[in-house]
Structure formats: structure tokens, C-alpha cells
Design an enzyme around this catalytic site. Structure first.
Site, PDB file in Angstrom:
ATOM      1  CD  GLU A 133     -30.754  13.327  30.641  1.00 26.00           C
ATOM      2  OE1 GLU A 133     -30.774  14.505  30.026  1.00 26.00           O
ATOM      3  OE2 GLU A 133     -30.246  13.133  29.751  1.00 26.00           O
ATOM      4  CD  GLU A 180     -34.380  11.104  22.551  1.00 20.12           C
ATOM      5  OE1 GLU A 180     -34.586  12.152  22.946  1.00 20.12           O
ATOM      6  OE2 GLU A 180     -33.558  10.732  23.702  1.00 20.12           O
ATOM      7  CD  GLU A 197     -32.378  23.173  24.401  1.00 20.47           C
ATOM      8  OE1 GLU A 197     -30.900  23.290  25.628  1.00 20.47           O
ATOM      9  OE2 GLU A 197     -33.317  22.190  24.717  1.00 20.47           O
ATOM     10  CG  ASP A 220     -36.519  16.434  31.706  1.00 21.03           C
ATOM     11  OD1 ASP A 220     -36.962  18.110  31.417  1.00 21.03           O
ATOM     12  OD2 ASP A 220     -35.710  16.861  31.498  1.00 21.03           O
ATOM     13  CB  THR A 275     -31.034  20.921  34.005  1.00 21.49           C
ATOM     14  OG1 THR A 275     -31.966  19.473  33.713  1.00 21.49           O
ATOM     15  CG2 THR A 275     -31.373  22.557  33.395  1.00 21.49           C
TER      16      THR A 275
END
Length: 630
Positions: free
Chosen positions: A376, A355, A122, A262, A466
Site C-alpha cells: 500500500e 501492521e 480474497e 479500506d 485493490t
């Protein structure tokens, strides 16, 4: 069972898609026209400032905003996370005044010499990525956002932050710990388990930092982490979700394109595009081919056991929604269109994507009912509209705006949705809402109007990290080695001299290490540079060959295996490859000894024959193996 699941997938797809195209009164929605697209673009701009001003007025300098109570909270490291994450969105919107004041405040007030344990993943994608993107914009006249008083303060902070994360990479596998203390390094009680995405989603930010600071260590450790993960893939070329960074053993063998994996796929392709490093492309091709073969149940994707490909989790999770956008970038547009349509039908059903959505029960997965303002699906919508100019993606964008405005808008920002069926709000707003969600929405509608923005009409092509941060394909970043062949353009002094001569000069004169950096081994060599023959295949140039795994007596013949045989990769030296013996431990077939030490490492260089077997030439990869295209 395979055919039954495929039939069920199509049934779900048709059912949800039909219902998604019709409004409650049974009338088809009218497509978005240019005038409405302009209005929607302006509305999204207003959404950004409603949330950004709410943060600055009520939460700054804490990390994130609590939009219901109009308060702030520290969630990552206590260093104005949302402001850093929002910097390049301010620049993209052309807000030079707010961008300048924000950069100046961060340069004067931010420091990372703090006793905080933070997530390596993160912190890299949100903070490091935000600092690097803003630095590249603020320091370049070509962007139109150059700050005259700026003196690389953000770059200095980015380097300091990343050096504080380097202790996390001190593991036997090269795969980093999940967390690190910014003052004291890795705690002795820190978990040795990390996710594949956590270890494999660092290459863009770390690579850009290396090229801006002329210090290869950052790019090297990030690439070694990718190699460490890929070297431990299964015989099907699939990777699991969680791994022990010391032993290299997979602790969760569920393979998928969503949660915990991902962005590993995402950064393989994007690192190749940004840096020109063909090793990333090669790994992506293999990983993508296996994902489409074993995970793709058209138009959905499932999670399978990485060894047997048996389905373990028939669930669409919201993080999968980035995949159609990645497919557009790879040129595989047709399956991206079908998958996006399926994913968007879930949004239409609930107003948001939960989710988790169970494909067997056609309902929200238990315990996964929330929507934390994820970007996304919107990101993939932008990429598909950019590739096709199909107005249906503008219609989807309008639905996104409506859902966020009427379901998630709070007094001071936008709230998490804790239950997509009840549209219940939670008092939290992730920083990525400003870094990604509204950014992609704004770009979608601006593309339909005039595309007069930094990304679509700026001086460079950009890769999005990302976290949605803008990383430009400048000569300094994307041509770190090749630019020395262009009559010394963009080179520091001595960088066009032979490497040995430069090393001798540095030894004698104590020159700065940046003089020899363009020839450092961590950077890729492409084209005709350094004597690579264009007639060789990629495998011959970079030392990758295929060797079919031999069947051994130790294998369980009763174990269910997919019909398709996959290939494993071993490193060769001088266009030769070790021929595997007929009888060999299963662990050695995977490239490991019983002590989990690699027999051969994928390094793009040479390797030593540690098996004592005779060397035999094998057929190499052909030039026909390229990116999948529609």
C-alpha cells in the site's frame, strides 16, 4: 482534547519526518538520478523473477511459496494462486513467453468444481481479478501480448468461479457471506458477520465480468452489496468495520480507512471511473467528505465510533497507506502529500511499516509488529510521483528496494517480517507480493526512465484493482450503454433498437440475451442517453435528496455529538421526497423499521412512500458538489 490530539499529531509528524530524512551518519541522502532509476528498475525486475522462479520451481501448482524452506502450501483454494495473481505482472514486464505458457496451463488444467470453502473477498480480488486482467490482455492485439491460440479460456473460468460464489449473496441485506463453498454453496454454520471491505470490494471484478459476458447478474449483486452497506451508515455518513449480513446490525462500530474498511472507499471511486456509474461517485463524495471530517487528524488518520465520532483507536495501521494514492486519483493531492510523508517516516524508522503504530506512545502497537510484504505505501508512492514528478518519491522507492533486498530476501523468494524492530523473517510469501508490491515498484522507476509500459504508454487507460490487477477502460467495459449511440459501434445486432421491440423479437425468435443487454437497467445512463436532461442536478437525475434528521424525544440529549450536523439521504420519486415527521423512532430516522427493513432503498430508481406522510419538495444538491481537488 481535540486540540491536544491535533498538537500531538503535528509533534509526531515533525519528529518522525526529521529523523527520516537523515542517514545514520547525519548526511542527507542523494536524490535518485535517471541512471540510478534505470538500475533500480532492473533490480526490481530481478526481484520479481527471484520470487516468481522460486514459486514455480518449488511451490507450483500449490497456492503460495514458503521462501525460507523452498516449499509450497495451499492457502486459499488449491488452484495455483500465485501464478494467477502474477499473470498481468508478467505481461507488464513484456515477458510474452512466460505469460503465454502460464495462460495456456491455466486454461487446460484449472477447474473450480472443488469441495473447498474460500473467502469471497480474497477469491474475487486475487483469482477472479487475475483471470479477468489476463483475459483482457491475452485477447487483445492492442496490448502487444495477444496469444493467437487463446480462445477465452480464462473468461470461461472466471464466469464459472463467480457463479459458484453467487450463493453467498443470498442474504436479506444483499451483503454477502464472507465465505462460500465452491461446490456446495454456503454452509448452514457459516458466520453471518462480515467486514465492510469484504462486502463492498467486489464491484470492479463483478462489473467487468458482467460486461464481458453480457450477463448483468454479477454487477447487480455487487452493487446491491454496496447499497446494503451504505444504507446502514450512521448519521455521520460513516460505516463500521463488521456487520451482520442478515440483520444489518453493526457488530463493530469502529470507523476508519484501514483494516476491514479500506477498499470499500477505494472501489466507490474506481467503479465510477471504470463504469461511469454516477451513483458510485455520489456515495464516494459523501463517504470521503465524512472521512476527512471525522477521521482525519492531519496528517494522520484515526478510528472513531461511527455514531459519535469519538476517537477509539489512535493507531496508524499499514492498510491505511493506500489512502494517499486514492486521494491522488480523486484530485486531493495536498493532504495526500502530507499523509504520505507521515506514513513514510514510520517506514524509515523501522525499515518496514508495522501492521500497527501507536500515535500516542510513538511505538509499535502490541501484537502488530509484522510486515507481510504489503504494497500500500509503495502504491501511494507511485501515484504521488506520477502526479507530481517530485524526486523524493524515487528516493522513497530506493529505500523500499533496500529494505526488501536486505531485510526480506530469502533463498527462494521474499519473507514476511514477523517483527519490524528485530527484522525477524517468517517462512511465507503472499501472492500479492508479485501482484502488487514489485509491480508498483517497477512502475515507479519505469516512469522515471521512459514509461514504455502497458499502463503508462499502452492503448488504454487502466484502473488498478485493490489487488493491483489491470482493468482497462475499453468501450466494452466503460461504454456499455453509451457506445450504442455512436452509429451502432461496438453493439451487437438489434442493440440500437427500442427496448420493447427487442424484447418482442427475443420472445418470438429466442434471441440471445446479449442483444438487449446494452439497455439493461443495471448499467448507468450518462450524458444525453435515454432522455436525461443535462440541466438537472445529479440528485434530481438519480433520485437523491437531503433531508435533515429531525430531533426526537427518544434521543439521549446527554450523548456527546460532534459539532457539525450531517445529512442523511433518502430516495425520492419524481423529484419529491418524504418529509420526515416531527416524532419518529430513531431507527426510522436511519431508514429502517424495527424489523431492520429499509423504509427507502438507494437504488437510483423509484421508491414507494411507506410512511403515509405528505410529500414535500426539498432543496436538492447543487452542481457545485464535485470531487475534491487540490
Amino acid at each position: 482534547m481535540e486540540s491536544n490530539f491535533r498538537w500531538l499529531s503535528y509533534a509526531i509528524f515533525i519528529s518522525l519526518t526529521f529523523s527520516s530524512f537523515v542517514l545514520n551518519n547525519g548526511v542527507l541522502a542523494e536524490s535518485v538520478k535517471p541512471d540510478e532509476a534505470k538500475q533500480l528498475r532492473d533490480e526490481v525486475r530481478g526481484m520479481f523473477y527471484h520470487a516468481f522462479d522460486g514459486y514455480m520451481n518449488n511451490a507450483f501448482p500449490l497456492d503460495e511459496l514458503k521462501p525460507l524452506s523452498c516449499q509450497g502450501e495451499d492457502t486459499l483454494g488449491g488452484y495455483a494462486l500465485t501464478l494467477i495473481d502474477s499473470l498481468d505482472t508478467l505481461a507488464l514486464l513484456g515477458d510474452k513467453e512466460r505469460f503465454t505458457s502460464s495462460v495456456e496451463w491455466i486454461g487446460k488444467n484449472l477447474q473450480f468444481n472443488i469441495n473447498k470453502t474460500v473467502s469471497v473477498f480474497e477469491t474475487t480480488i486475487r483469482v477472479l481479478g487475475g483471470l479477468l486482467s489476463a483475459h483482457l490482455i491475452a485477447s487483445d492485439y492492442a496490448t502487444g501480448m495477444r496469444i493467437p491460440s487463446y480462445e477465452n479460456e480464462l473468461l470461461v473460468l472466471a464466469e464459472d468461479l463467480t457463479r459458484r460464489m453467487l450463493p453467498a449473496f443470498d442474504t436479506p441485506t444483499g451483503i454477502p457471506f464472507g465465505s462460500v463453498n465452491l461446490m456446495y454453496g454456503v454452509d448452514k454454520h457459516e458466520s453471518k458477520i462480515t467486514s465492510t471491505a469484504g462486502g463492498g470490494t467486489l464491484s470492479l471484478e463483478f462489473g467487468v465480468l458482467s460486461r464481458l459476458t453480457n450477463d448483468p447478474v454479477f454487477e447487480q449483486v455487487a452493487k446491491n452489496a454496496v447499497r446494503g452497506l451504505w444504507a446502514r451508515r450512521s448519521n455521520l455518513d460513516l460505516v463500521g468495520a463488521h456487520i451482520n449480513v442478515f440483520t444489518g446490525e453493526w457488530t463493530q462500530k469502529d470507523a476508519g480507512i484501514g483494516t476491514s474498511i479500506d477498499s470499500f472507499y477505494e472501489y466507490l471511486l474506481k467503479a465510477y471511473i471504470l463504469f461511469g456509474d454516477e451513483e458510485y461517485l455520489y456515495i464516494f463524495q459523501e463517504a470521503y467528505r465524512s472521512a476527512m471530517q471525522y477521521l482525519h487528524k492531519d496528517p494522520w488518520y484515526v478510528e472513531v465510533n461511527m455514531d459519535s465520532a469519538a476517537i477509539v483507536w489512535p493507531v496508524f495501521n499499514s492498510l491505511q497507506a493506500f489512502w494517499p494514492g486514492l486521494q491522488v486519483l480523486a484530485g486531493d493531492v495536498d493532504p495526500a502529500i502530507r499523509t504520505h510523508t507521515a506514513f513514510f517516516s514510520v517506514w524509515k524508522r523501522y525499515g518496514f511499516t508495522p501492521e500497527g503504530f501507536n500515535l500516542a506512545t510513538l511505538s509499535v502497537q502490541y501484537g502488530q509488529k509484522s510486515y507481510p510484504l504489503r504494497p500500500e505505501l509503495i502504491e501511494s508512492t507511485y501515484w504521488l510521483y506520477k502526479a507530481t514528478r517530485d524526486p523524493r518519491y524515487l528516493d522513497a522507492g530506493r529505500d523500499f528496494v533496500a529494505s526488501l533486498q536486505y531485510g526480506a530476501k530469502c533463498p527462494c523468494g521474499y519473507c514476511h517480517i514477523t517483527d519490524v524492530e528485530l527484522h525477524k523473517q517468517e517462512d511465507h510469501m503472499e501472492s500479492f507480493f508479485l501482484a502488487e508490491t514489485v509491480k508498483y515498484l517497477w512502475l515507479l522507476f519505469d516512469l522515471a526512465v521512459d514509461s514504455d509500459n502497458l499502463v503508462d504508454n499502452g492503448p488504454y487507460k487502466y484502473i488498478f484493482s485493490t489487488e493491483g490487477h489491470l482493468l482497462p477502460l475499453t468501450p466494452q467495459i466503460s461504454l456499455a450503454r453509451e457506445h450504442c449511440s455512436y452509429f451502432g459501434g461496438y453493439c451487437r445486432s438489434n442493440s440500437t433498437k427500442p427496448e420493447q421491440e427487442v424484447l418482442e423479437e427475443e420472445s418470438n425468435n429466442n434471441h440471445d440475451r446479449s442483444n438487449i443487454y446494452p439497455y439493461h437497467e443495471s448499467f448507468p445512463v450518462t450524458g444525453l442517453i435515454k432522455g436525461l436532461c443535462p440541466g438537472l442536478t445529479h440528485a434530481q437525475k438519480y433520485g437523491f435528496f437531503y433531508a435533515l434528521p429531525e430531533k426526537t424525544e427518544r434521543e439521549d440529549v446527554n450523548q456527546a455529538k460532534p459539532e457539525t450536523t450531517s445529512n442523511s439521504i433518502v430516495l425520492i420519486s419524481d423529484q419529491t421526497v418524504v418529509k420526515r415527521p416531527q416524532q419518529v423512532d430513531k431507527e426510522e430516522e436511519k431508514g429502517f423499521t424495527s424489523q431492520s427493513e429499509p423504509i427507502m432503498t438507494i437504488s437510483g430508481g423509484s421508491s414507494n412512500d411507506q410512511t403515509g406522510q405528505e410529500l414535500t419538495l426539498l432543496e436538492s444538491e447543487t452542481d457545485d458538489q464535485r470531487l475534491y481537488s487540490s
